[in-house]
Design a protein around this motif. Structure first.
Motif, short mmCIF file in Angstrom:
data_model
loop_
_atom_site.label_atom_id
_atom_site.label_comp_id
_atom_site.label_asym_id
_atom_site.label_seq_id
_atom_site.Cartn_x
_atom_site.Cartn_y
_atom_site.Cartn_z
N PHE A 269 36.29 51.47 35.58
CA PHE A 269 36.54 50.28 36.40
C PHE A 269 37.97 49.79 36.15
O PHE A 269 38.41 49.71 35.00
N THR A 270 38.66 49.46 37.22
CA THR A 270 40.01 48.92 37.08
C THR A 270 39.94 47.43 36.76
O THR A 270 38.88 46.81 36.75
N ASP A 271 41.12 46.85 36.53
CA ASP A 271 41.19 45.42 36.22
C ASP A 271 40.77 44.55 37.40
O ASP A 271 40.56 43.34 37.23
N CYS A 273 37.97 44.59 38.77
CA CYS A 273 36.54 44.27 38.65
C CYS A 273 36.36 42.81 38.25
O CYS A 273 36.97 42.33 37.29
N THR A 275 33.24 41.66 37.56
CA THR A 275 31.91 41.64 36.95
C THR A 275 30.91 40.87 37.81
O THR A 275 30.05 40.15 37.30
N GLU A 298 29.79 41.79 30.09
CA GLU A 298 30.24 43.17 30.05
C GLU A 298 29.44 44.02 31.04
O GLU A 298 28.23 43.84 31.19
N ALA A 340 33.95 47.03 32.02
CA ALA A 340 34.67 45.79 32.35
C ALA A 340 34.15 44.69 31.44
O ALA A 340 32.98 44.68 31.05
N ARG A 341 35.03 43.75 31.12
CA ARG A 341 34.66 42.64 30.24
C ARG A 341 35.44 41.40 30.68
O ARG A 341 36.67 41.44 30.74
N ARG A 342 34.71 40.33 31.01
CA ARG A 342 35.38 39.10 31.46
C ARG A 342 34.81 37.89 30.73
O ARG A 342 33.61 37.80 30.46
#
Length: 383
Positions: A269-271, A273, A275, A298, A340-342
């Motif tokens: 996944f690119t930035d 994403c 989430t 995540e 991905a993690r936000r």
């Protein structure tokens, strides 16, 4: 719906009818994505008896020959065959250096494993047996068989095996004239079951009789448990693809070519994403999941479960999904790859969790819009 008790073989055959191809629309990527994404089963259907759409797969009974080519082509396991269990096939074949496989029309003598049609075989299923030689009986009868020609499919699978394993690839060949195997045949060509009604009767057991060489109808593979990673469950039904799971079980023992990618892809996944989790519940095999931690969300990935069906990328509004071929068997054992993690926080106005675009953002988009509208009204009133 409930189960129906069947008193004898004749009654069972009368209820189930002639068809053997089963469609599980819940696992079809076109249904889950509400758009036309895949038509692999229809492309593989030699009599053109299949049609695919966002409502699922439909079969023209009068045209279907029950060859099973569509079953081998379906990545997610949405298409199956009531009379053929990949797990039972591999179980019967494992431990043998040479496997003799007969189609239901084979007139060759001797023992081996009988399946409805040789078109049911694919490279992954053959590799999962770990046999060195696979002898196919019945290819000479293909010309007059109502199920159609299986030789082109066998040739294509042999090419794929060579691509994966090179000189160490198992030999997949037609039986020589007069070639037989010792022992009795293990029949997989079981009584046929109708496509839609079979799912209601899949738990029914039927006593064996002298007229039949099998004891019970084999339903589509039962759901396999997905490892508990603390990931939130999907509201949609998910199930590891049976054939891909069997190959993954023995992947470490297979002689893959070092310079070739494995037949699995890792999602990246690119930035971009956000989430938003649009992709996660739609993944038919459970390869994608998510985990909410203290202030963080995540999106996780299990490479061994991924069939590269392409659904996640198709439904991603941010176009954030990429694929990278796996080149190491060790990557298949990874179960918590973070895609991905936000960070999220509670809105300063309504208290609901939201994902801020920057550290200074303290309000969710809804409250920010409301506050902006209030400011505009006050400005208009001269306040």
């Amino acid at each position: 719906s409930g189960r129906m008790k069947l008193e004898n073989i004749a009654q069972a055959v009368g209820v189930f009818g002639r068809g053997t191809v089963l469609i599980d629309d819940d696992l079809c990527v076109n249904v889950r994505g509400s758009k036309q994404i895949c038509q692999a089963c229809a492309d593989a259907c030699r009599p053109a008896a299949l049609a695919v759409g966002i409502d699922g797969v439909t079969i023209t009974d009068d045209d279907c020959t029950d060859c099973g080519a569509c079953v081998a082509a379906c990545d997610t396991g949405a298409v199956g065959m009531a009379v053929f269990s990949p797990a039972r096939f591999v179980e019967a074949a494992r431990g043998q250096d040479t496997i003799h496989i007969h189609c239901s029309s084979s007139k060759d003598g001797g023992g081996g494993i009988v399946i409805p049609c040789l078109a049911l075989l694919d490279a992954g299923l053959v590799a999962a047996t770990q046999a060195r030689t696979i002898v196919l009986h019945g290819l000479s009868e293909c010309a007059g068989c109502p199920r159609g020609q299986a030789a082109p499919s066998a040739e294509a699978q042999a090419v794929l095996l060579d691509r994966w394993f090179g000189a160490a690839a198992p030999t997949l060949r037609a039986a020589l004239p007069g070639e037989t195997a010792q022992g009795q045949r293990q029949t997989q060509d079981q009584p046929k079951a109708s496509r839609r009604s079979f799912l209601r009767f899949s738990g029914t057991r039927v006593a064996a009789t002298a007229a039949l060489s099998v004891a019970w109808l084999a339903p589509i593979e039962p759901p396999q448990p997905v490892p508990d990673l603390g990931i939130a469950a999907s509201p949609l039904r998910q199930r590891p693809a049976p054939r891909r799971a069997l190959l993954a079980e023995v992947a470490e023992a297979l002689p893959w070519q070092a310079e070739r990618p494995l037949p699995w892809n890792r999602r990246v996944f690119t930035d971009a994403c956000t989430t938003c989790l649009t992709c996660v519940p739609r993944c038919p095999t459970g390869a994608l999941g998510h985990r909410d931690l203290e202030g963080w969300r995540e999106v996780l990935h299990q490479p061994a479960l991924c069939t590269s069906c392409g659904l996640c990328g198709s439904v991603c509004a941010q176009n954030a999904v990429r694929a990278r071929p796996l080149r190491s068997v060790g990557e298949l054992a990874e179960h918590d790859v973070i895609l991905a993690r936000r960070h999220y926080r509670a809105c300063g106005d309504c208290g609901q969790d939201f994902f801020p675009e920057g550290e200074a953002e303290q309000r969710c988009p809804h409250c920010s819009n409301d506050r902006a509208m209030d400011d505009d009204w006050l400005a208009m009133l001269g306040a």
